[in-house]
Design a protein around this motif. Structure first.
Motif, PDB file in Angstrom:
ATOM      1  N   GLU A  48      -1.305   8.867   9.951  1.00  0.00           N
ATOM      2  CA  GLU A  48      -2.557   8.937   9.211  1.00  0.00           C
ATOM      3  C   GLU A  48      -3.660   8.170   9.941  1.00  0.00           C
ATOM      4  OE1 GLU A  48      -4.394   8.062   4.782  1.00  0.00           O
ATOM      5  OE2 GLU A  48      -2.257   7.748   5.174  1.00  0.00           O
ATOM      6  N   ALA A  49      -3.314   7.029  10.557  1.00  0.00           N
ATOM      7  CA  ALA A  49      -4.303   6.261  11.323  1.00  0.00           C
ATOM      8  C   ALA A  49      -4.862   7.103  12.463  1.00  0.00           C
ATOM      9  CB  ALA A  49      -3.665   4.985  11.862  1.00  0.00           C
ATOM     10  N   GLN A  50      -4.003   7.852  13.138  1.00  0.00           N
ATOM     11  CA  GLN A  50      -4.465   8.705  14.232  1.00  0.00           C
ATOM     12  C   GLN A  50      -5.369   9.825  13.721  1.00  0.00           C
ATOM     13  OE1 GLN A  50      -0.982   9.976  16.371  1.00  0.00           O
ATOM     14  NE2 GLN A  50      -0.586   7.937  17.221  1.00  0.00           N
ATOM     15  N   ASN A  51      -5.044  10.366  12.538  1.00  0.00           N
ATOM     16  CA  ASN A  51      -5.904  11.400  11.955  1.00  0.00           C
ATOM     17  C   ASN A  51      -7.294  10.850  11.650  1.00  0.00           C
ATOM     18  OD1 ASN A  51      -3.942  13.380  12.053  1.00  0.00           O
ATOM     19  ND2 ASN A  51      -3.193  12.975   9.981  1.00  0.00           N
ATOM     20  N   VAL A  52      -7.348   9.613  11.204  1.00  0.00           N
ATOM     21  CA  VAL A  52      -8.640   8.983  10.909  1.00  0.00           C
ATOM     22  C   VAL A  52      -9.481   8.872  12.181  1.00  0.00           C
ATOM     23  CG1 VAL A  52      -9.737   6.803  10.220  1.00  0.00           C
ATOM     24  CG2 VAL A  52      -7.865   7.741   8.854  1.00  0.00           C
ATOM     25  N   PRO A  81       0.822  -1.209   0.000  1.00  0.00           N
ATOM     26  CA  PRO A  81       0.000   0.000   0.000  1.00  0.00           C
ATOM     27  C   PRO A  81       0.852   1.253   0.000  1.00  0.00           C
ATOM     28  CG  PRO A  81       0.029  -0.993   2.175  1.00  0.00           C
ATOM     29  CD  PRO A  81       0.722  -1.962   1.244  1.00  0.00           C
ATOM     30  N   THR A  82       0.356   2.295  -0.654  1.00  0.00           N
ATOM     31  CA  THR A  82       1.045   3.571  -0.684  1.00  0.00           C
ATOM     32  C   THR A  82       0.247   4.564   0.138  1.00  0.00           C
ATOM     33  OG1 THR A  82      -0.149   4.105  -2.708  1.00  0.00           O
ATOM     34  CG2 THR A  82       2.061   3.173  -2.951  1.00  0.00           C
ATOM     35  N   PRO A  83       0.929   5.544   0.748  1.00  0.00           N
ATOM     36  CA  PRO A  83       0.201   6.484   1.611  1.00  0.00           C
ATOM     37  C   PRO A  83      -0.830   7.265   0.824  1.00  0.00           C
ATOM     38  CG  PRO A  83       2.583   6.651   1.907  1.00  0.00           C
ATOM     39  CD  PRO A  83       2.339   5.783   0.716  1.00  0.00           C
ATOM     40  N   ILE A 109     -12.695   2.877  12.530  1.00  0.00           N
ATOM     41  CA  ILE A 109     -11.873   1.941  13.302  1.00  0.00           C
ATOM     42  C   ILE A 109     -11.160   0.967  12.365  1.00  0.00           C
ATOM     43  CG2 ILE A 109     -11.961   0.012  14.926  1.00  0.00           C
ATOM     44  CD1 ILE A 109     -12.289   2.479  16.476  1.00  0.00           C
ATOM     45  N   TYR A 110     -11.919   0.403  11.428  1.00  0.00           N
ATOM     46  CA  TYR A 110     -11.310  -0.563  10.508  1.00  0.00           C
ATOM     47  C   TYR A 110     -10.211   0.077   9.676  1.00  0.00           C
ATOM     48  CZ  TYR A 110     -14.292  -4.616  11.240  1.00  0.00           C
ATOM     49  OH  TYR A 110     -14.908  -5.716  11.775  1.00  0.00           O
ATOM     50  N   TYR A 111     -10.475   1.266   9.167  1.00  0.00           N
ATOM     51  CA  TYR A 111      -9.483   1.919   8.314  1.00  0.00           C
ATOM     52  C   TYR A 111      -8.241   2.288   9.125  1.00  0.00           C
ATOM     53  CZ  TYR A 111      -7.611   4.966   4.646  1.00  0.00           C
ATOM     54  OH  TYR A 111      -6.817   5.552   3.689  1.00  0.00           O
ATOM     55  N   ALA A 112      -8.436   2.766  10.344  1.00  0.00           N
ATOM     56  CA  ALA A 112      -7.291   3.121  11.184  1.00  0.00           C
ATOM     57  C   ALA A 112      -6.438   1.900  11.505  1.00  0.00           C
ATOM     58  CB  ALA A 112      -7.777   3.783  12.474  1.00  0.00           C
TER      59      ALA A 112
END
Length: 451
Positions: A370-374, A114-116, A356-359
């Motif tokens: 990025e997970a924390q931003n989500v 995966p890419t950011p 939650i799933y995406y993070a």
């Protein structure tokens, strides 16, 4: 064909559904967006033809969903990287429980890492470009497909051809009488106990001369955990009765499969779901539940097939996209899993589950910031949304283990600000305990403060 009718769908190579388009709009989209040759095109009734292979018109019949479609063009590994935990599903509540302990899979040889995402929260699928030399055969293929409209239409099975006189609409029972319309309206509004009380009174009076009410009655006995054994007997009686309508038999099979899936029993309801699809091929809940059965059997490619077939009938249902992400993650298709989790948020931005799933996905991909931003975005959504918008009736839903969700939140926010971590605890605690819980006053104070 009337060119103003929206009759055409496009499925991209990542499995996302675009459209519907009119014939004129489809040609314009081909010129404008220049889809990949691996994309597929179909009339709205759901038979997919590969754009690249259309000249050979090898059209697979996907409306007969009791067999796997052979027209999917995606490339996936058939060997899962890991298994689902035994605790994948224990009970029923409005949303599913993720498997937080599962390790993040390494990309398979066919899968790119995966890419950011350049813009957190941007859920738009990137526009797909193609060179002129690759576009020309696709345009020709579209023209050929339009010429084959009548030929493809003849392949669509009629009730007489598939041995049943059933209405394929997923709302055929809901619309059958004023009483059932009232019952399903209450269920859709989340008033399950009130609906169950009315159905119980109806049953104790000996029914209304029609067995239609037994389907929602048995369904509520299962989902509300009132009496699963009584529900099973009533559904089996419908199947044994020679006078039962095909649509009732289809729903009886669906709920018996649902019950087996909920209880981790036998083949997880697979045989019942397949029987239901023979009678009612396009029912999205049955397609989805069969996908879930295959997930629990660790048949991830088959699970993804049926989840995508469910998406054809319910493209905006966030629950389908979450499970598509789980199936793709299990197959090691990380880019496609990322897309599914983001689409789940896009389809229902006020529902906290998708965040939650995406993070968790981003954490596994080592994209912690990025997970924390989500999750920060999740905390801006109204926590009462979940209470007021239950998931659709009949779609299999796992028990929500809120302690597990809270532990996952804290894990993602491990190095985050302490006030955000505390807010997350209150937020998930409120979801678990509702307006009467200890977290209620704190949440209301924070909401009044704003920001």
């Amino acid at each position: 064909m009337n060119k103003n009718e929206k009759e055409w769908l496009v499925r991209t190579r990542t499995g996302e559904i675009l459209g519907p388009f009119t014939q004129h709009e489809l040609v314009e989209e081909m010129q404008k967006r220049t889809f990949y040759p691996e994309d597929e095109i179909a009339p709205a009734f759901g038979q997919w033809v590969s754009a690249q292979g259309l000249s050979h018109h090898d059209v697979d019949e996907v409306t007969r969903t009791s067999t796997r479609s052979q027209t999917f063009s995606r490339q996936t590994s058939s060997t899962p990287n890991h298994a689902h935990s035994k605790d994948d599903a224990e009970d029923l509540t409005p949303t599913p429980t993720p498997e937080f302990v599962r390790p993040f899979p390494s990309p398979s040889p066919q899968t790119k890492a995966p890419t950011p995402d350049p813009i957190p929260g941007n859920h738009t699928i990137p526009e797909m470009r193609l060179s002129i030399r690759n576009w020309a055969p696709i345009a020709l293929a579209v023209i050929v497909l339009m010429g084959l409209w009548k030929f493809v239409g003849e392949l669509k099975p009629s009730p007489q051809n598939n041995g049943s006189q059933t209405n394929n609409s997923s709302h055929s029972l809901e619309e059958s009488s004023p009483f059932l319309r009232e019952i399903y309206g209450m269920i859709h509004a989340g008033k399950n106990q009130a609906a169950l009380k009315k159905l119980t009174e109806m049953h104790e009076r000996g029914g209304n001369g029609d067995d239609d009410y037994i389907i929602p009655y048995a369904g509520l006995l299962i989902t509300e955990k009132e009496s699963e054994s009584r529900a099973r007997k009533m559904l089996e009686h419908l199947l044994e009765s020679a006078s039962s309508k095909p649509i009732l038999k289809a729903r009886a099979h669906q709920w018996l499969g649902y019950l087996m899936l909920e209880q981790d029993e036998g083949d997880m309801g697979e045989s019942h779901f397949l029987e239901a699809l023979e009678l009612n091929p396009k029912d999205p809940a049955t397609r989805f539940d069969l996908g879930r059965a295959y997930l629990k059997q660790e048949k991830f490619a088959q699970a993804l097939d049926y989840l995508q077939l469910a998406e054809l009938e319910a493209p905006d249902l966030w629950l389908i996209h979450i499970y598509k992400g789980r199936a793709r993650l299990s197959l090691g298709n990380l880019d496609e899993a990322r897309t599914s989790f983001r689409v789940a948020i896009d389809k229902s931005p006020d529902r906290w589950m998708g965040y939650i799933y995406y993070a968790l996905f981003l954490t596994g991909a080592h994209q912690q910031e990025e997970a924390q931003n989500v999750l920060r975005r999740m905390l801006t959504r109204d926590p009462q949304f979940e209470l007021n918008t239950p998931a659709p009736f009949g779609f299999y839903q796992e028990r929500v283990n809120y302690s597990e969700y809270q532990a996952a939140f804290l894990r993602v926010m491990d190095k985050g600000a302490s006030e955000i971590r505390d807010l997350g605890k209150f937020y998930i605690g409120y979801l678990a305990h509702g307006p009467g819980g200890a977290e209620s006053k704190k949440i209301e104070t924070l909401a009044d403060r704003g920001g």
